[in-house]
Motif scaffolding. Structure first.
Motif, mmCIF file in Angstrom:
data_model
loop_
_atom_site.group_PDB
_atom_site.id
_atom_site.type_symbol
_atom_site.label_atom_id
_atom_site.label_comp_id
_atom_site.label_asym_id
_atom_site.label_seq_id
_atom_site.Cartn_x
_atom_site.Cartn_y
_atom_site.Cartn_z
ATOM 1 N N UNK A 190 0.688 -1.199 0.367
ATOM 2 C CA UNK A 190 -0.097 0.068 0.103
ATOM 3 C C UNK A 190 0.815 1.318 0.240
ATOM 4 N N UNK A 191 1.050 1.862 -1.123
ATOM 5 C CA UNK A 191 1.474 3.223 -1.418
ATOM 6 C C UNK A 191 1.081 4.422 -0.255
ATOM 7 N N UNK A 192 -0.077 4.324 -0.178
ATOM 8 C CA UNK A 192 -0.705 5.232 0.534
ATOM 9 C C UNK A 192 -0.047 5.264 2.111
ATOM 10 N N UNK A 193 0.226 4.099 2.645
ATOM 11 C CA UNK A 193 0.681 4.169 3.915
ATOM 12 C C UNK A 193 2.158 3.885 3.929
ATOM 13 N N UNK A 194 2.657 3.558 2.886
ATOM 14 C CA UNK A 194 4.143 3.057 2.716
ATOM 15 C C UNK A 194 4.423 1.812 3.243
ATOM 16 N N UNK A 195 3.660 0.971 3.249
ATOM 17 C CA UNK A 195 3.743 -0.212 3.881
ATOM 18 C C UNK A 195 3.706 -1.644 2.866
ATOM 19 N N UNK A 196 4.479 -2.548 3.220
ATOM 20 C CA UNK A 196 4.624 -3.734 2.509
ATOM 21 C C UNK A 196 4.553 -4.825 3.353
ATOM 22 N N UNK A 197 3.350 -5.270 3.808
ATOM 23 C CA UNK A 197 3.027 -6.438 4.641
ATOM 24 C C UNK A 197 3.064 -7.664 4.328
ATOM 25 N N UNK A 198 3.389 -8.540 5.119
ATOM 26 C CA UNK A 198 3.774 -10.010 4.568
ATOM 27 C C UNK A 198 2.770 -10.903 5.666
ATOM 28 N N UNK A 199 1.992 -11.634 5.000
ATOM 29 C CA UNK A 199 1.162 -12.763 5.887
ATOM 30 C C UNK A 199 1.486 -14.029 5.490
ATOM 31 N N UNK A 200 1.368 -14.781 6.544
ATOM 32 C CA UNK A 200 1.807 -16.348 6.136
ATOM 33 C C UNK A 200 0.413 -16.925 6.937
ATOM 34 N N UNK A 201 -0.241 -17.580 6.144
ATOM 35 C CA UNK A 201 -1.529 -18.271 6.597
ATOM 36 C C UNK A 201 -1.173 -19.732 6.890
ATOM 37 N N UNK A 202 -2.014 -20.097 8.043
ATOM 38 C CA UNK A 202 -1.658 -21.537 8.456
ATOM 39 C C UNK A 202 -0.404 -21.703 8.780
ATOM 40 N N UNK A 203 0.392 -21.218 9.681
ATOM 41 C CA UNK A 203 1.688 -21.178 9.883
ATOM 42 C C UNK A 203 2.059 -22.487 10.293
ATOM 43 N N UNK A 204 3.453 -22.686 9.911
ATOM 44 C CA UNK A 204 3.766 -24.403 10.362
ATOM 45 C C UNK A 204 5.451 -23.999 10.836
ATOM 46 N N UNK A 205 5.711 -25.096 11.640
ATOM 47 C CA UNK A 205 7.022 -24.759 12.311
ATOM 48 C C UNK A 205 8.210 -24.305 11.243
ATOM 49 N N UNK A 206 7.887 -25.013 10.060
ATOM 50 C CA UNK A 206 9.234 -24.577 9.046
ATOM 51 C C UNK A 206 9.147 -23.020 8.618
ATOM 52 N N UNK A 207 8.232 -22.265 9.307
ATOM 53 C CA UNK A 207 8.148 -20.909 8.842
ATOM 54 C C UNK A 207 9.105 -20.249 9.938
ATOM 55 N N UNK A 208 9.361 -20.750 10.809
ATOM 56 C CA UNK A 208 10.187 -20.061 11.959
ATOM 57 C C UNK A 208 11.663 -19.660 11.439
ATOM 58 N N UNK A 209 11.774 -18.403 11.518
ATOM 59 C CA UNK A 209 12.893 -17.627 10.704
ATOM 60 C C UNK A 209 13.000 -16.300 11.376
ATOM 61 N N UNK A 210 14.003 -15.750 10.678
ATOM 62 C CA UNK A 210 13.842 -14.190 10.821
ATOM 63 C C UNK A 210 13.554 -13.703 9.319
ATOM 64 N N UNK A 211 12.711 -12.564 9.357
ATOM 65 C CA UNK A 211 12.141 -12.227 8.111
ATOM 66 C C UNK A 211 12.706 -10.758 7.878
ATOM 67 N N UNK A 212 13.214 -10.469 6.812
ATOM 68 C CA UNK A 212 13.801 -9.132 6.415
ATOM 69 C C UNK A 212 12.849 -8.384 5.379
ATOM 70 N N UNK A 213 12.569 -7.118 5.420
ATOM 71 C CA UNK A 213 11.970 -6.459 4.388
ATOM 72 C C UNK A 213 13.186 -5.669 4.077
ATOM 73 N N UNK A 214 13.157 -5.320 2.715
ATOM 74 C CA UNK A 214 14.371 -4.515 2.124
ATOM 75 C C UNK A 214 13.923 -3.696 0.987
ATOM 76 N N UNK A 215 14.335 -2.555 0.888
ATOM 77 C CA UNK A 215 14.131 -1.371 -0.046
ATOM 78 C C UNK A 215 15.463 -1.147 -0.873
#
Lengths: 113, 116
Positions: free
Chosen positions: B69-94
């Motif tokens: 969403x440019x209006x709010x300068x946001x770039x959000x990330x959603x994981x649905x039905x999370x799993x143990x393998x999703x455990x990690x550090x997540x980085x957003x970058x520009x």
């Protein structure tokens, strides 16, 4: 397999002892960069290279040197390492400029005592 | 000035819950690119997605989705039905079109722990 290879993966050394971290990519990428990752700071660019013999400083270049004599290789040199250079280092490469995703090596964890 | 802000330092969820990782960015360029990377416990950085500033269409890839969403300068990330393998550090970058250095400005990362 397309990859960026860094060596060594881990190194413990002492203050002042020169060291080199090698980086090699097999994707014929023009751009290469070095980043360091520190807790609470994310990753920050140290140096970058747009092509052979073209290198320039990133955001945190103090205490580091690089060279790009061949397209595939981009070594990071610490001439006189100090404890504040203890960090996790990543080499990255990409086809082009800012619009291309960068491919990262597996990281090199350096400890300077 | 920090260009990418990930306000959530750590998040824990129970497996199968949905989770959203927030990313807010700052730039003066009209052309820029946003990325998400995953860093699992093994330490490598895995590219997940790239978005350019002219494409606000949301994207879905399996259990992953991204809301730009440019209006709010946001770039959000959603994981649905999370799993143990999703455990990690997540980085957003520009990255910015006008930056010669091909520099990726990273946020400080969000550590996601998925509890079985």
């Amino acid at each position: 397999e397309a990859q960026v290879t860094q060596n060594p993966r881990y190194l413990i050394t002492v203050t002042g002892k020169k060291l080199t971290v090698t980086c090699s990519q097999n994707m014929n990428h023009e751009y290469m960069s070095w980043y360091r990752q520190d807790p609470g700071l994310g990753l920050r660019q140290i140096y970058y290279s747009m092509n052979v013999e073209v290198t320039d400083k990133g955001d945190v270049p103090e205490g580091y040197k690089v060279s790009r004599k061949e397209k595939r290789n981009f070594p990071l040199i610490l001439e006189s390492p100090s404890p504040n250079q203890t960090s996790l280092y990543f080499c990255a490469s990409s086809w082009g400029g800012s619009n291309q995703p960068q491919h990262f090596g597996d990281g090199t964890r350096l400890s300077i005592l | 000035a920090q260009k990418v802000t990930q306000a959530q330092t750590e998040i824990s969820v129970v497996e199968k819950e949905d989770v959203t990782l927030d990313c807010v960015y700052e730039t003066r360029d009209t052309t820029y690119y946003l990325f998400w990377y995953k860093q699992p416990p093994s330490g490598e950085l895995v590219f997940l997605i790239r978005r350019n500033s002219f494409d606000e269409q949301n994207e879905i890839s399996g259990r992953y989705s991204w809301n730009f969403q440019k209006s709010t300068s946001s770039f959000n990330f959603t994981i649905t039905a999370s799993q143990v393998v999703d455990s990690a550090v997540y980085f957003c970058a520009l990255s910015e079109e006008l930056t010669v250095a091909n520099n990726l400005f990273f946020g400080t990362g969000t550590r996601l722990t998925v509890i079985p």
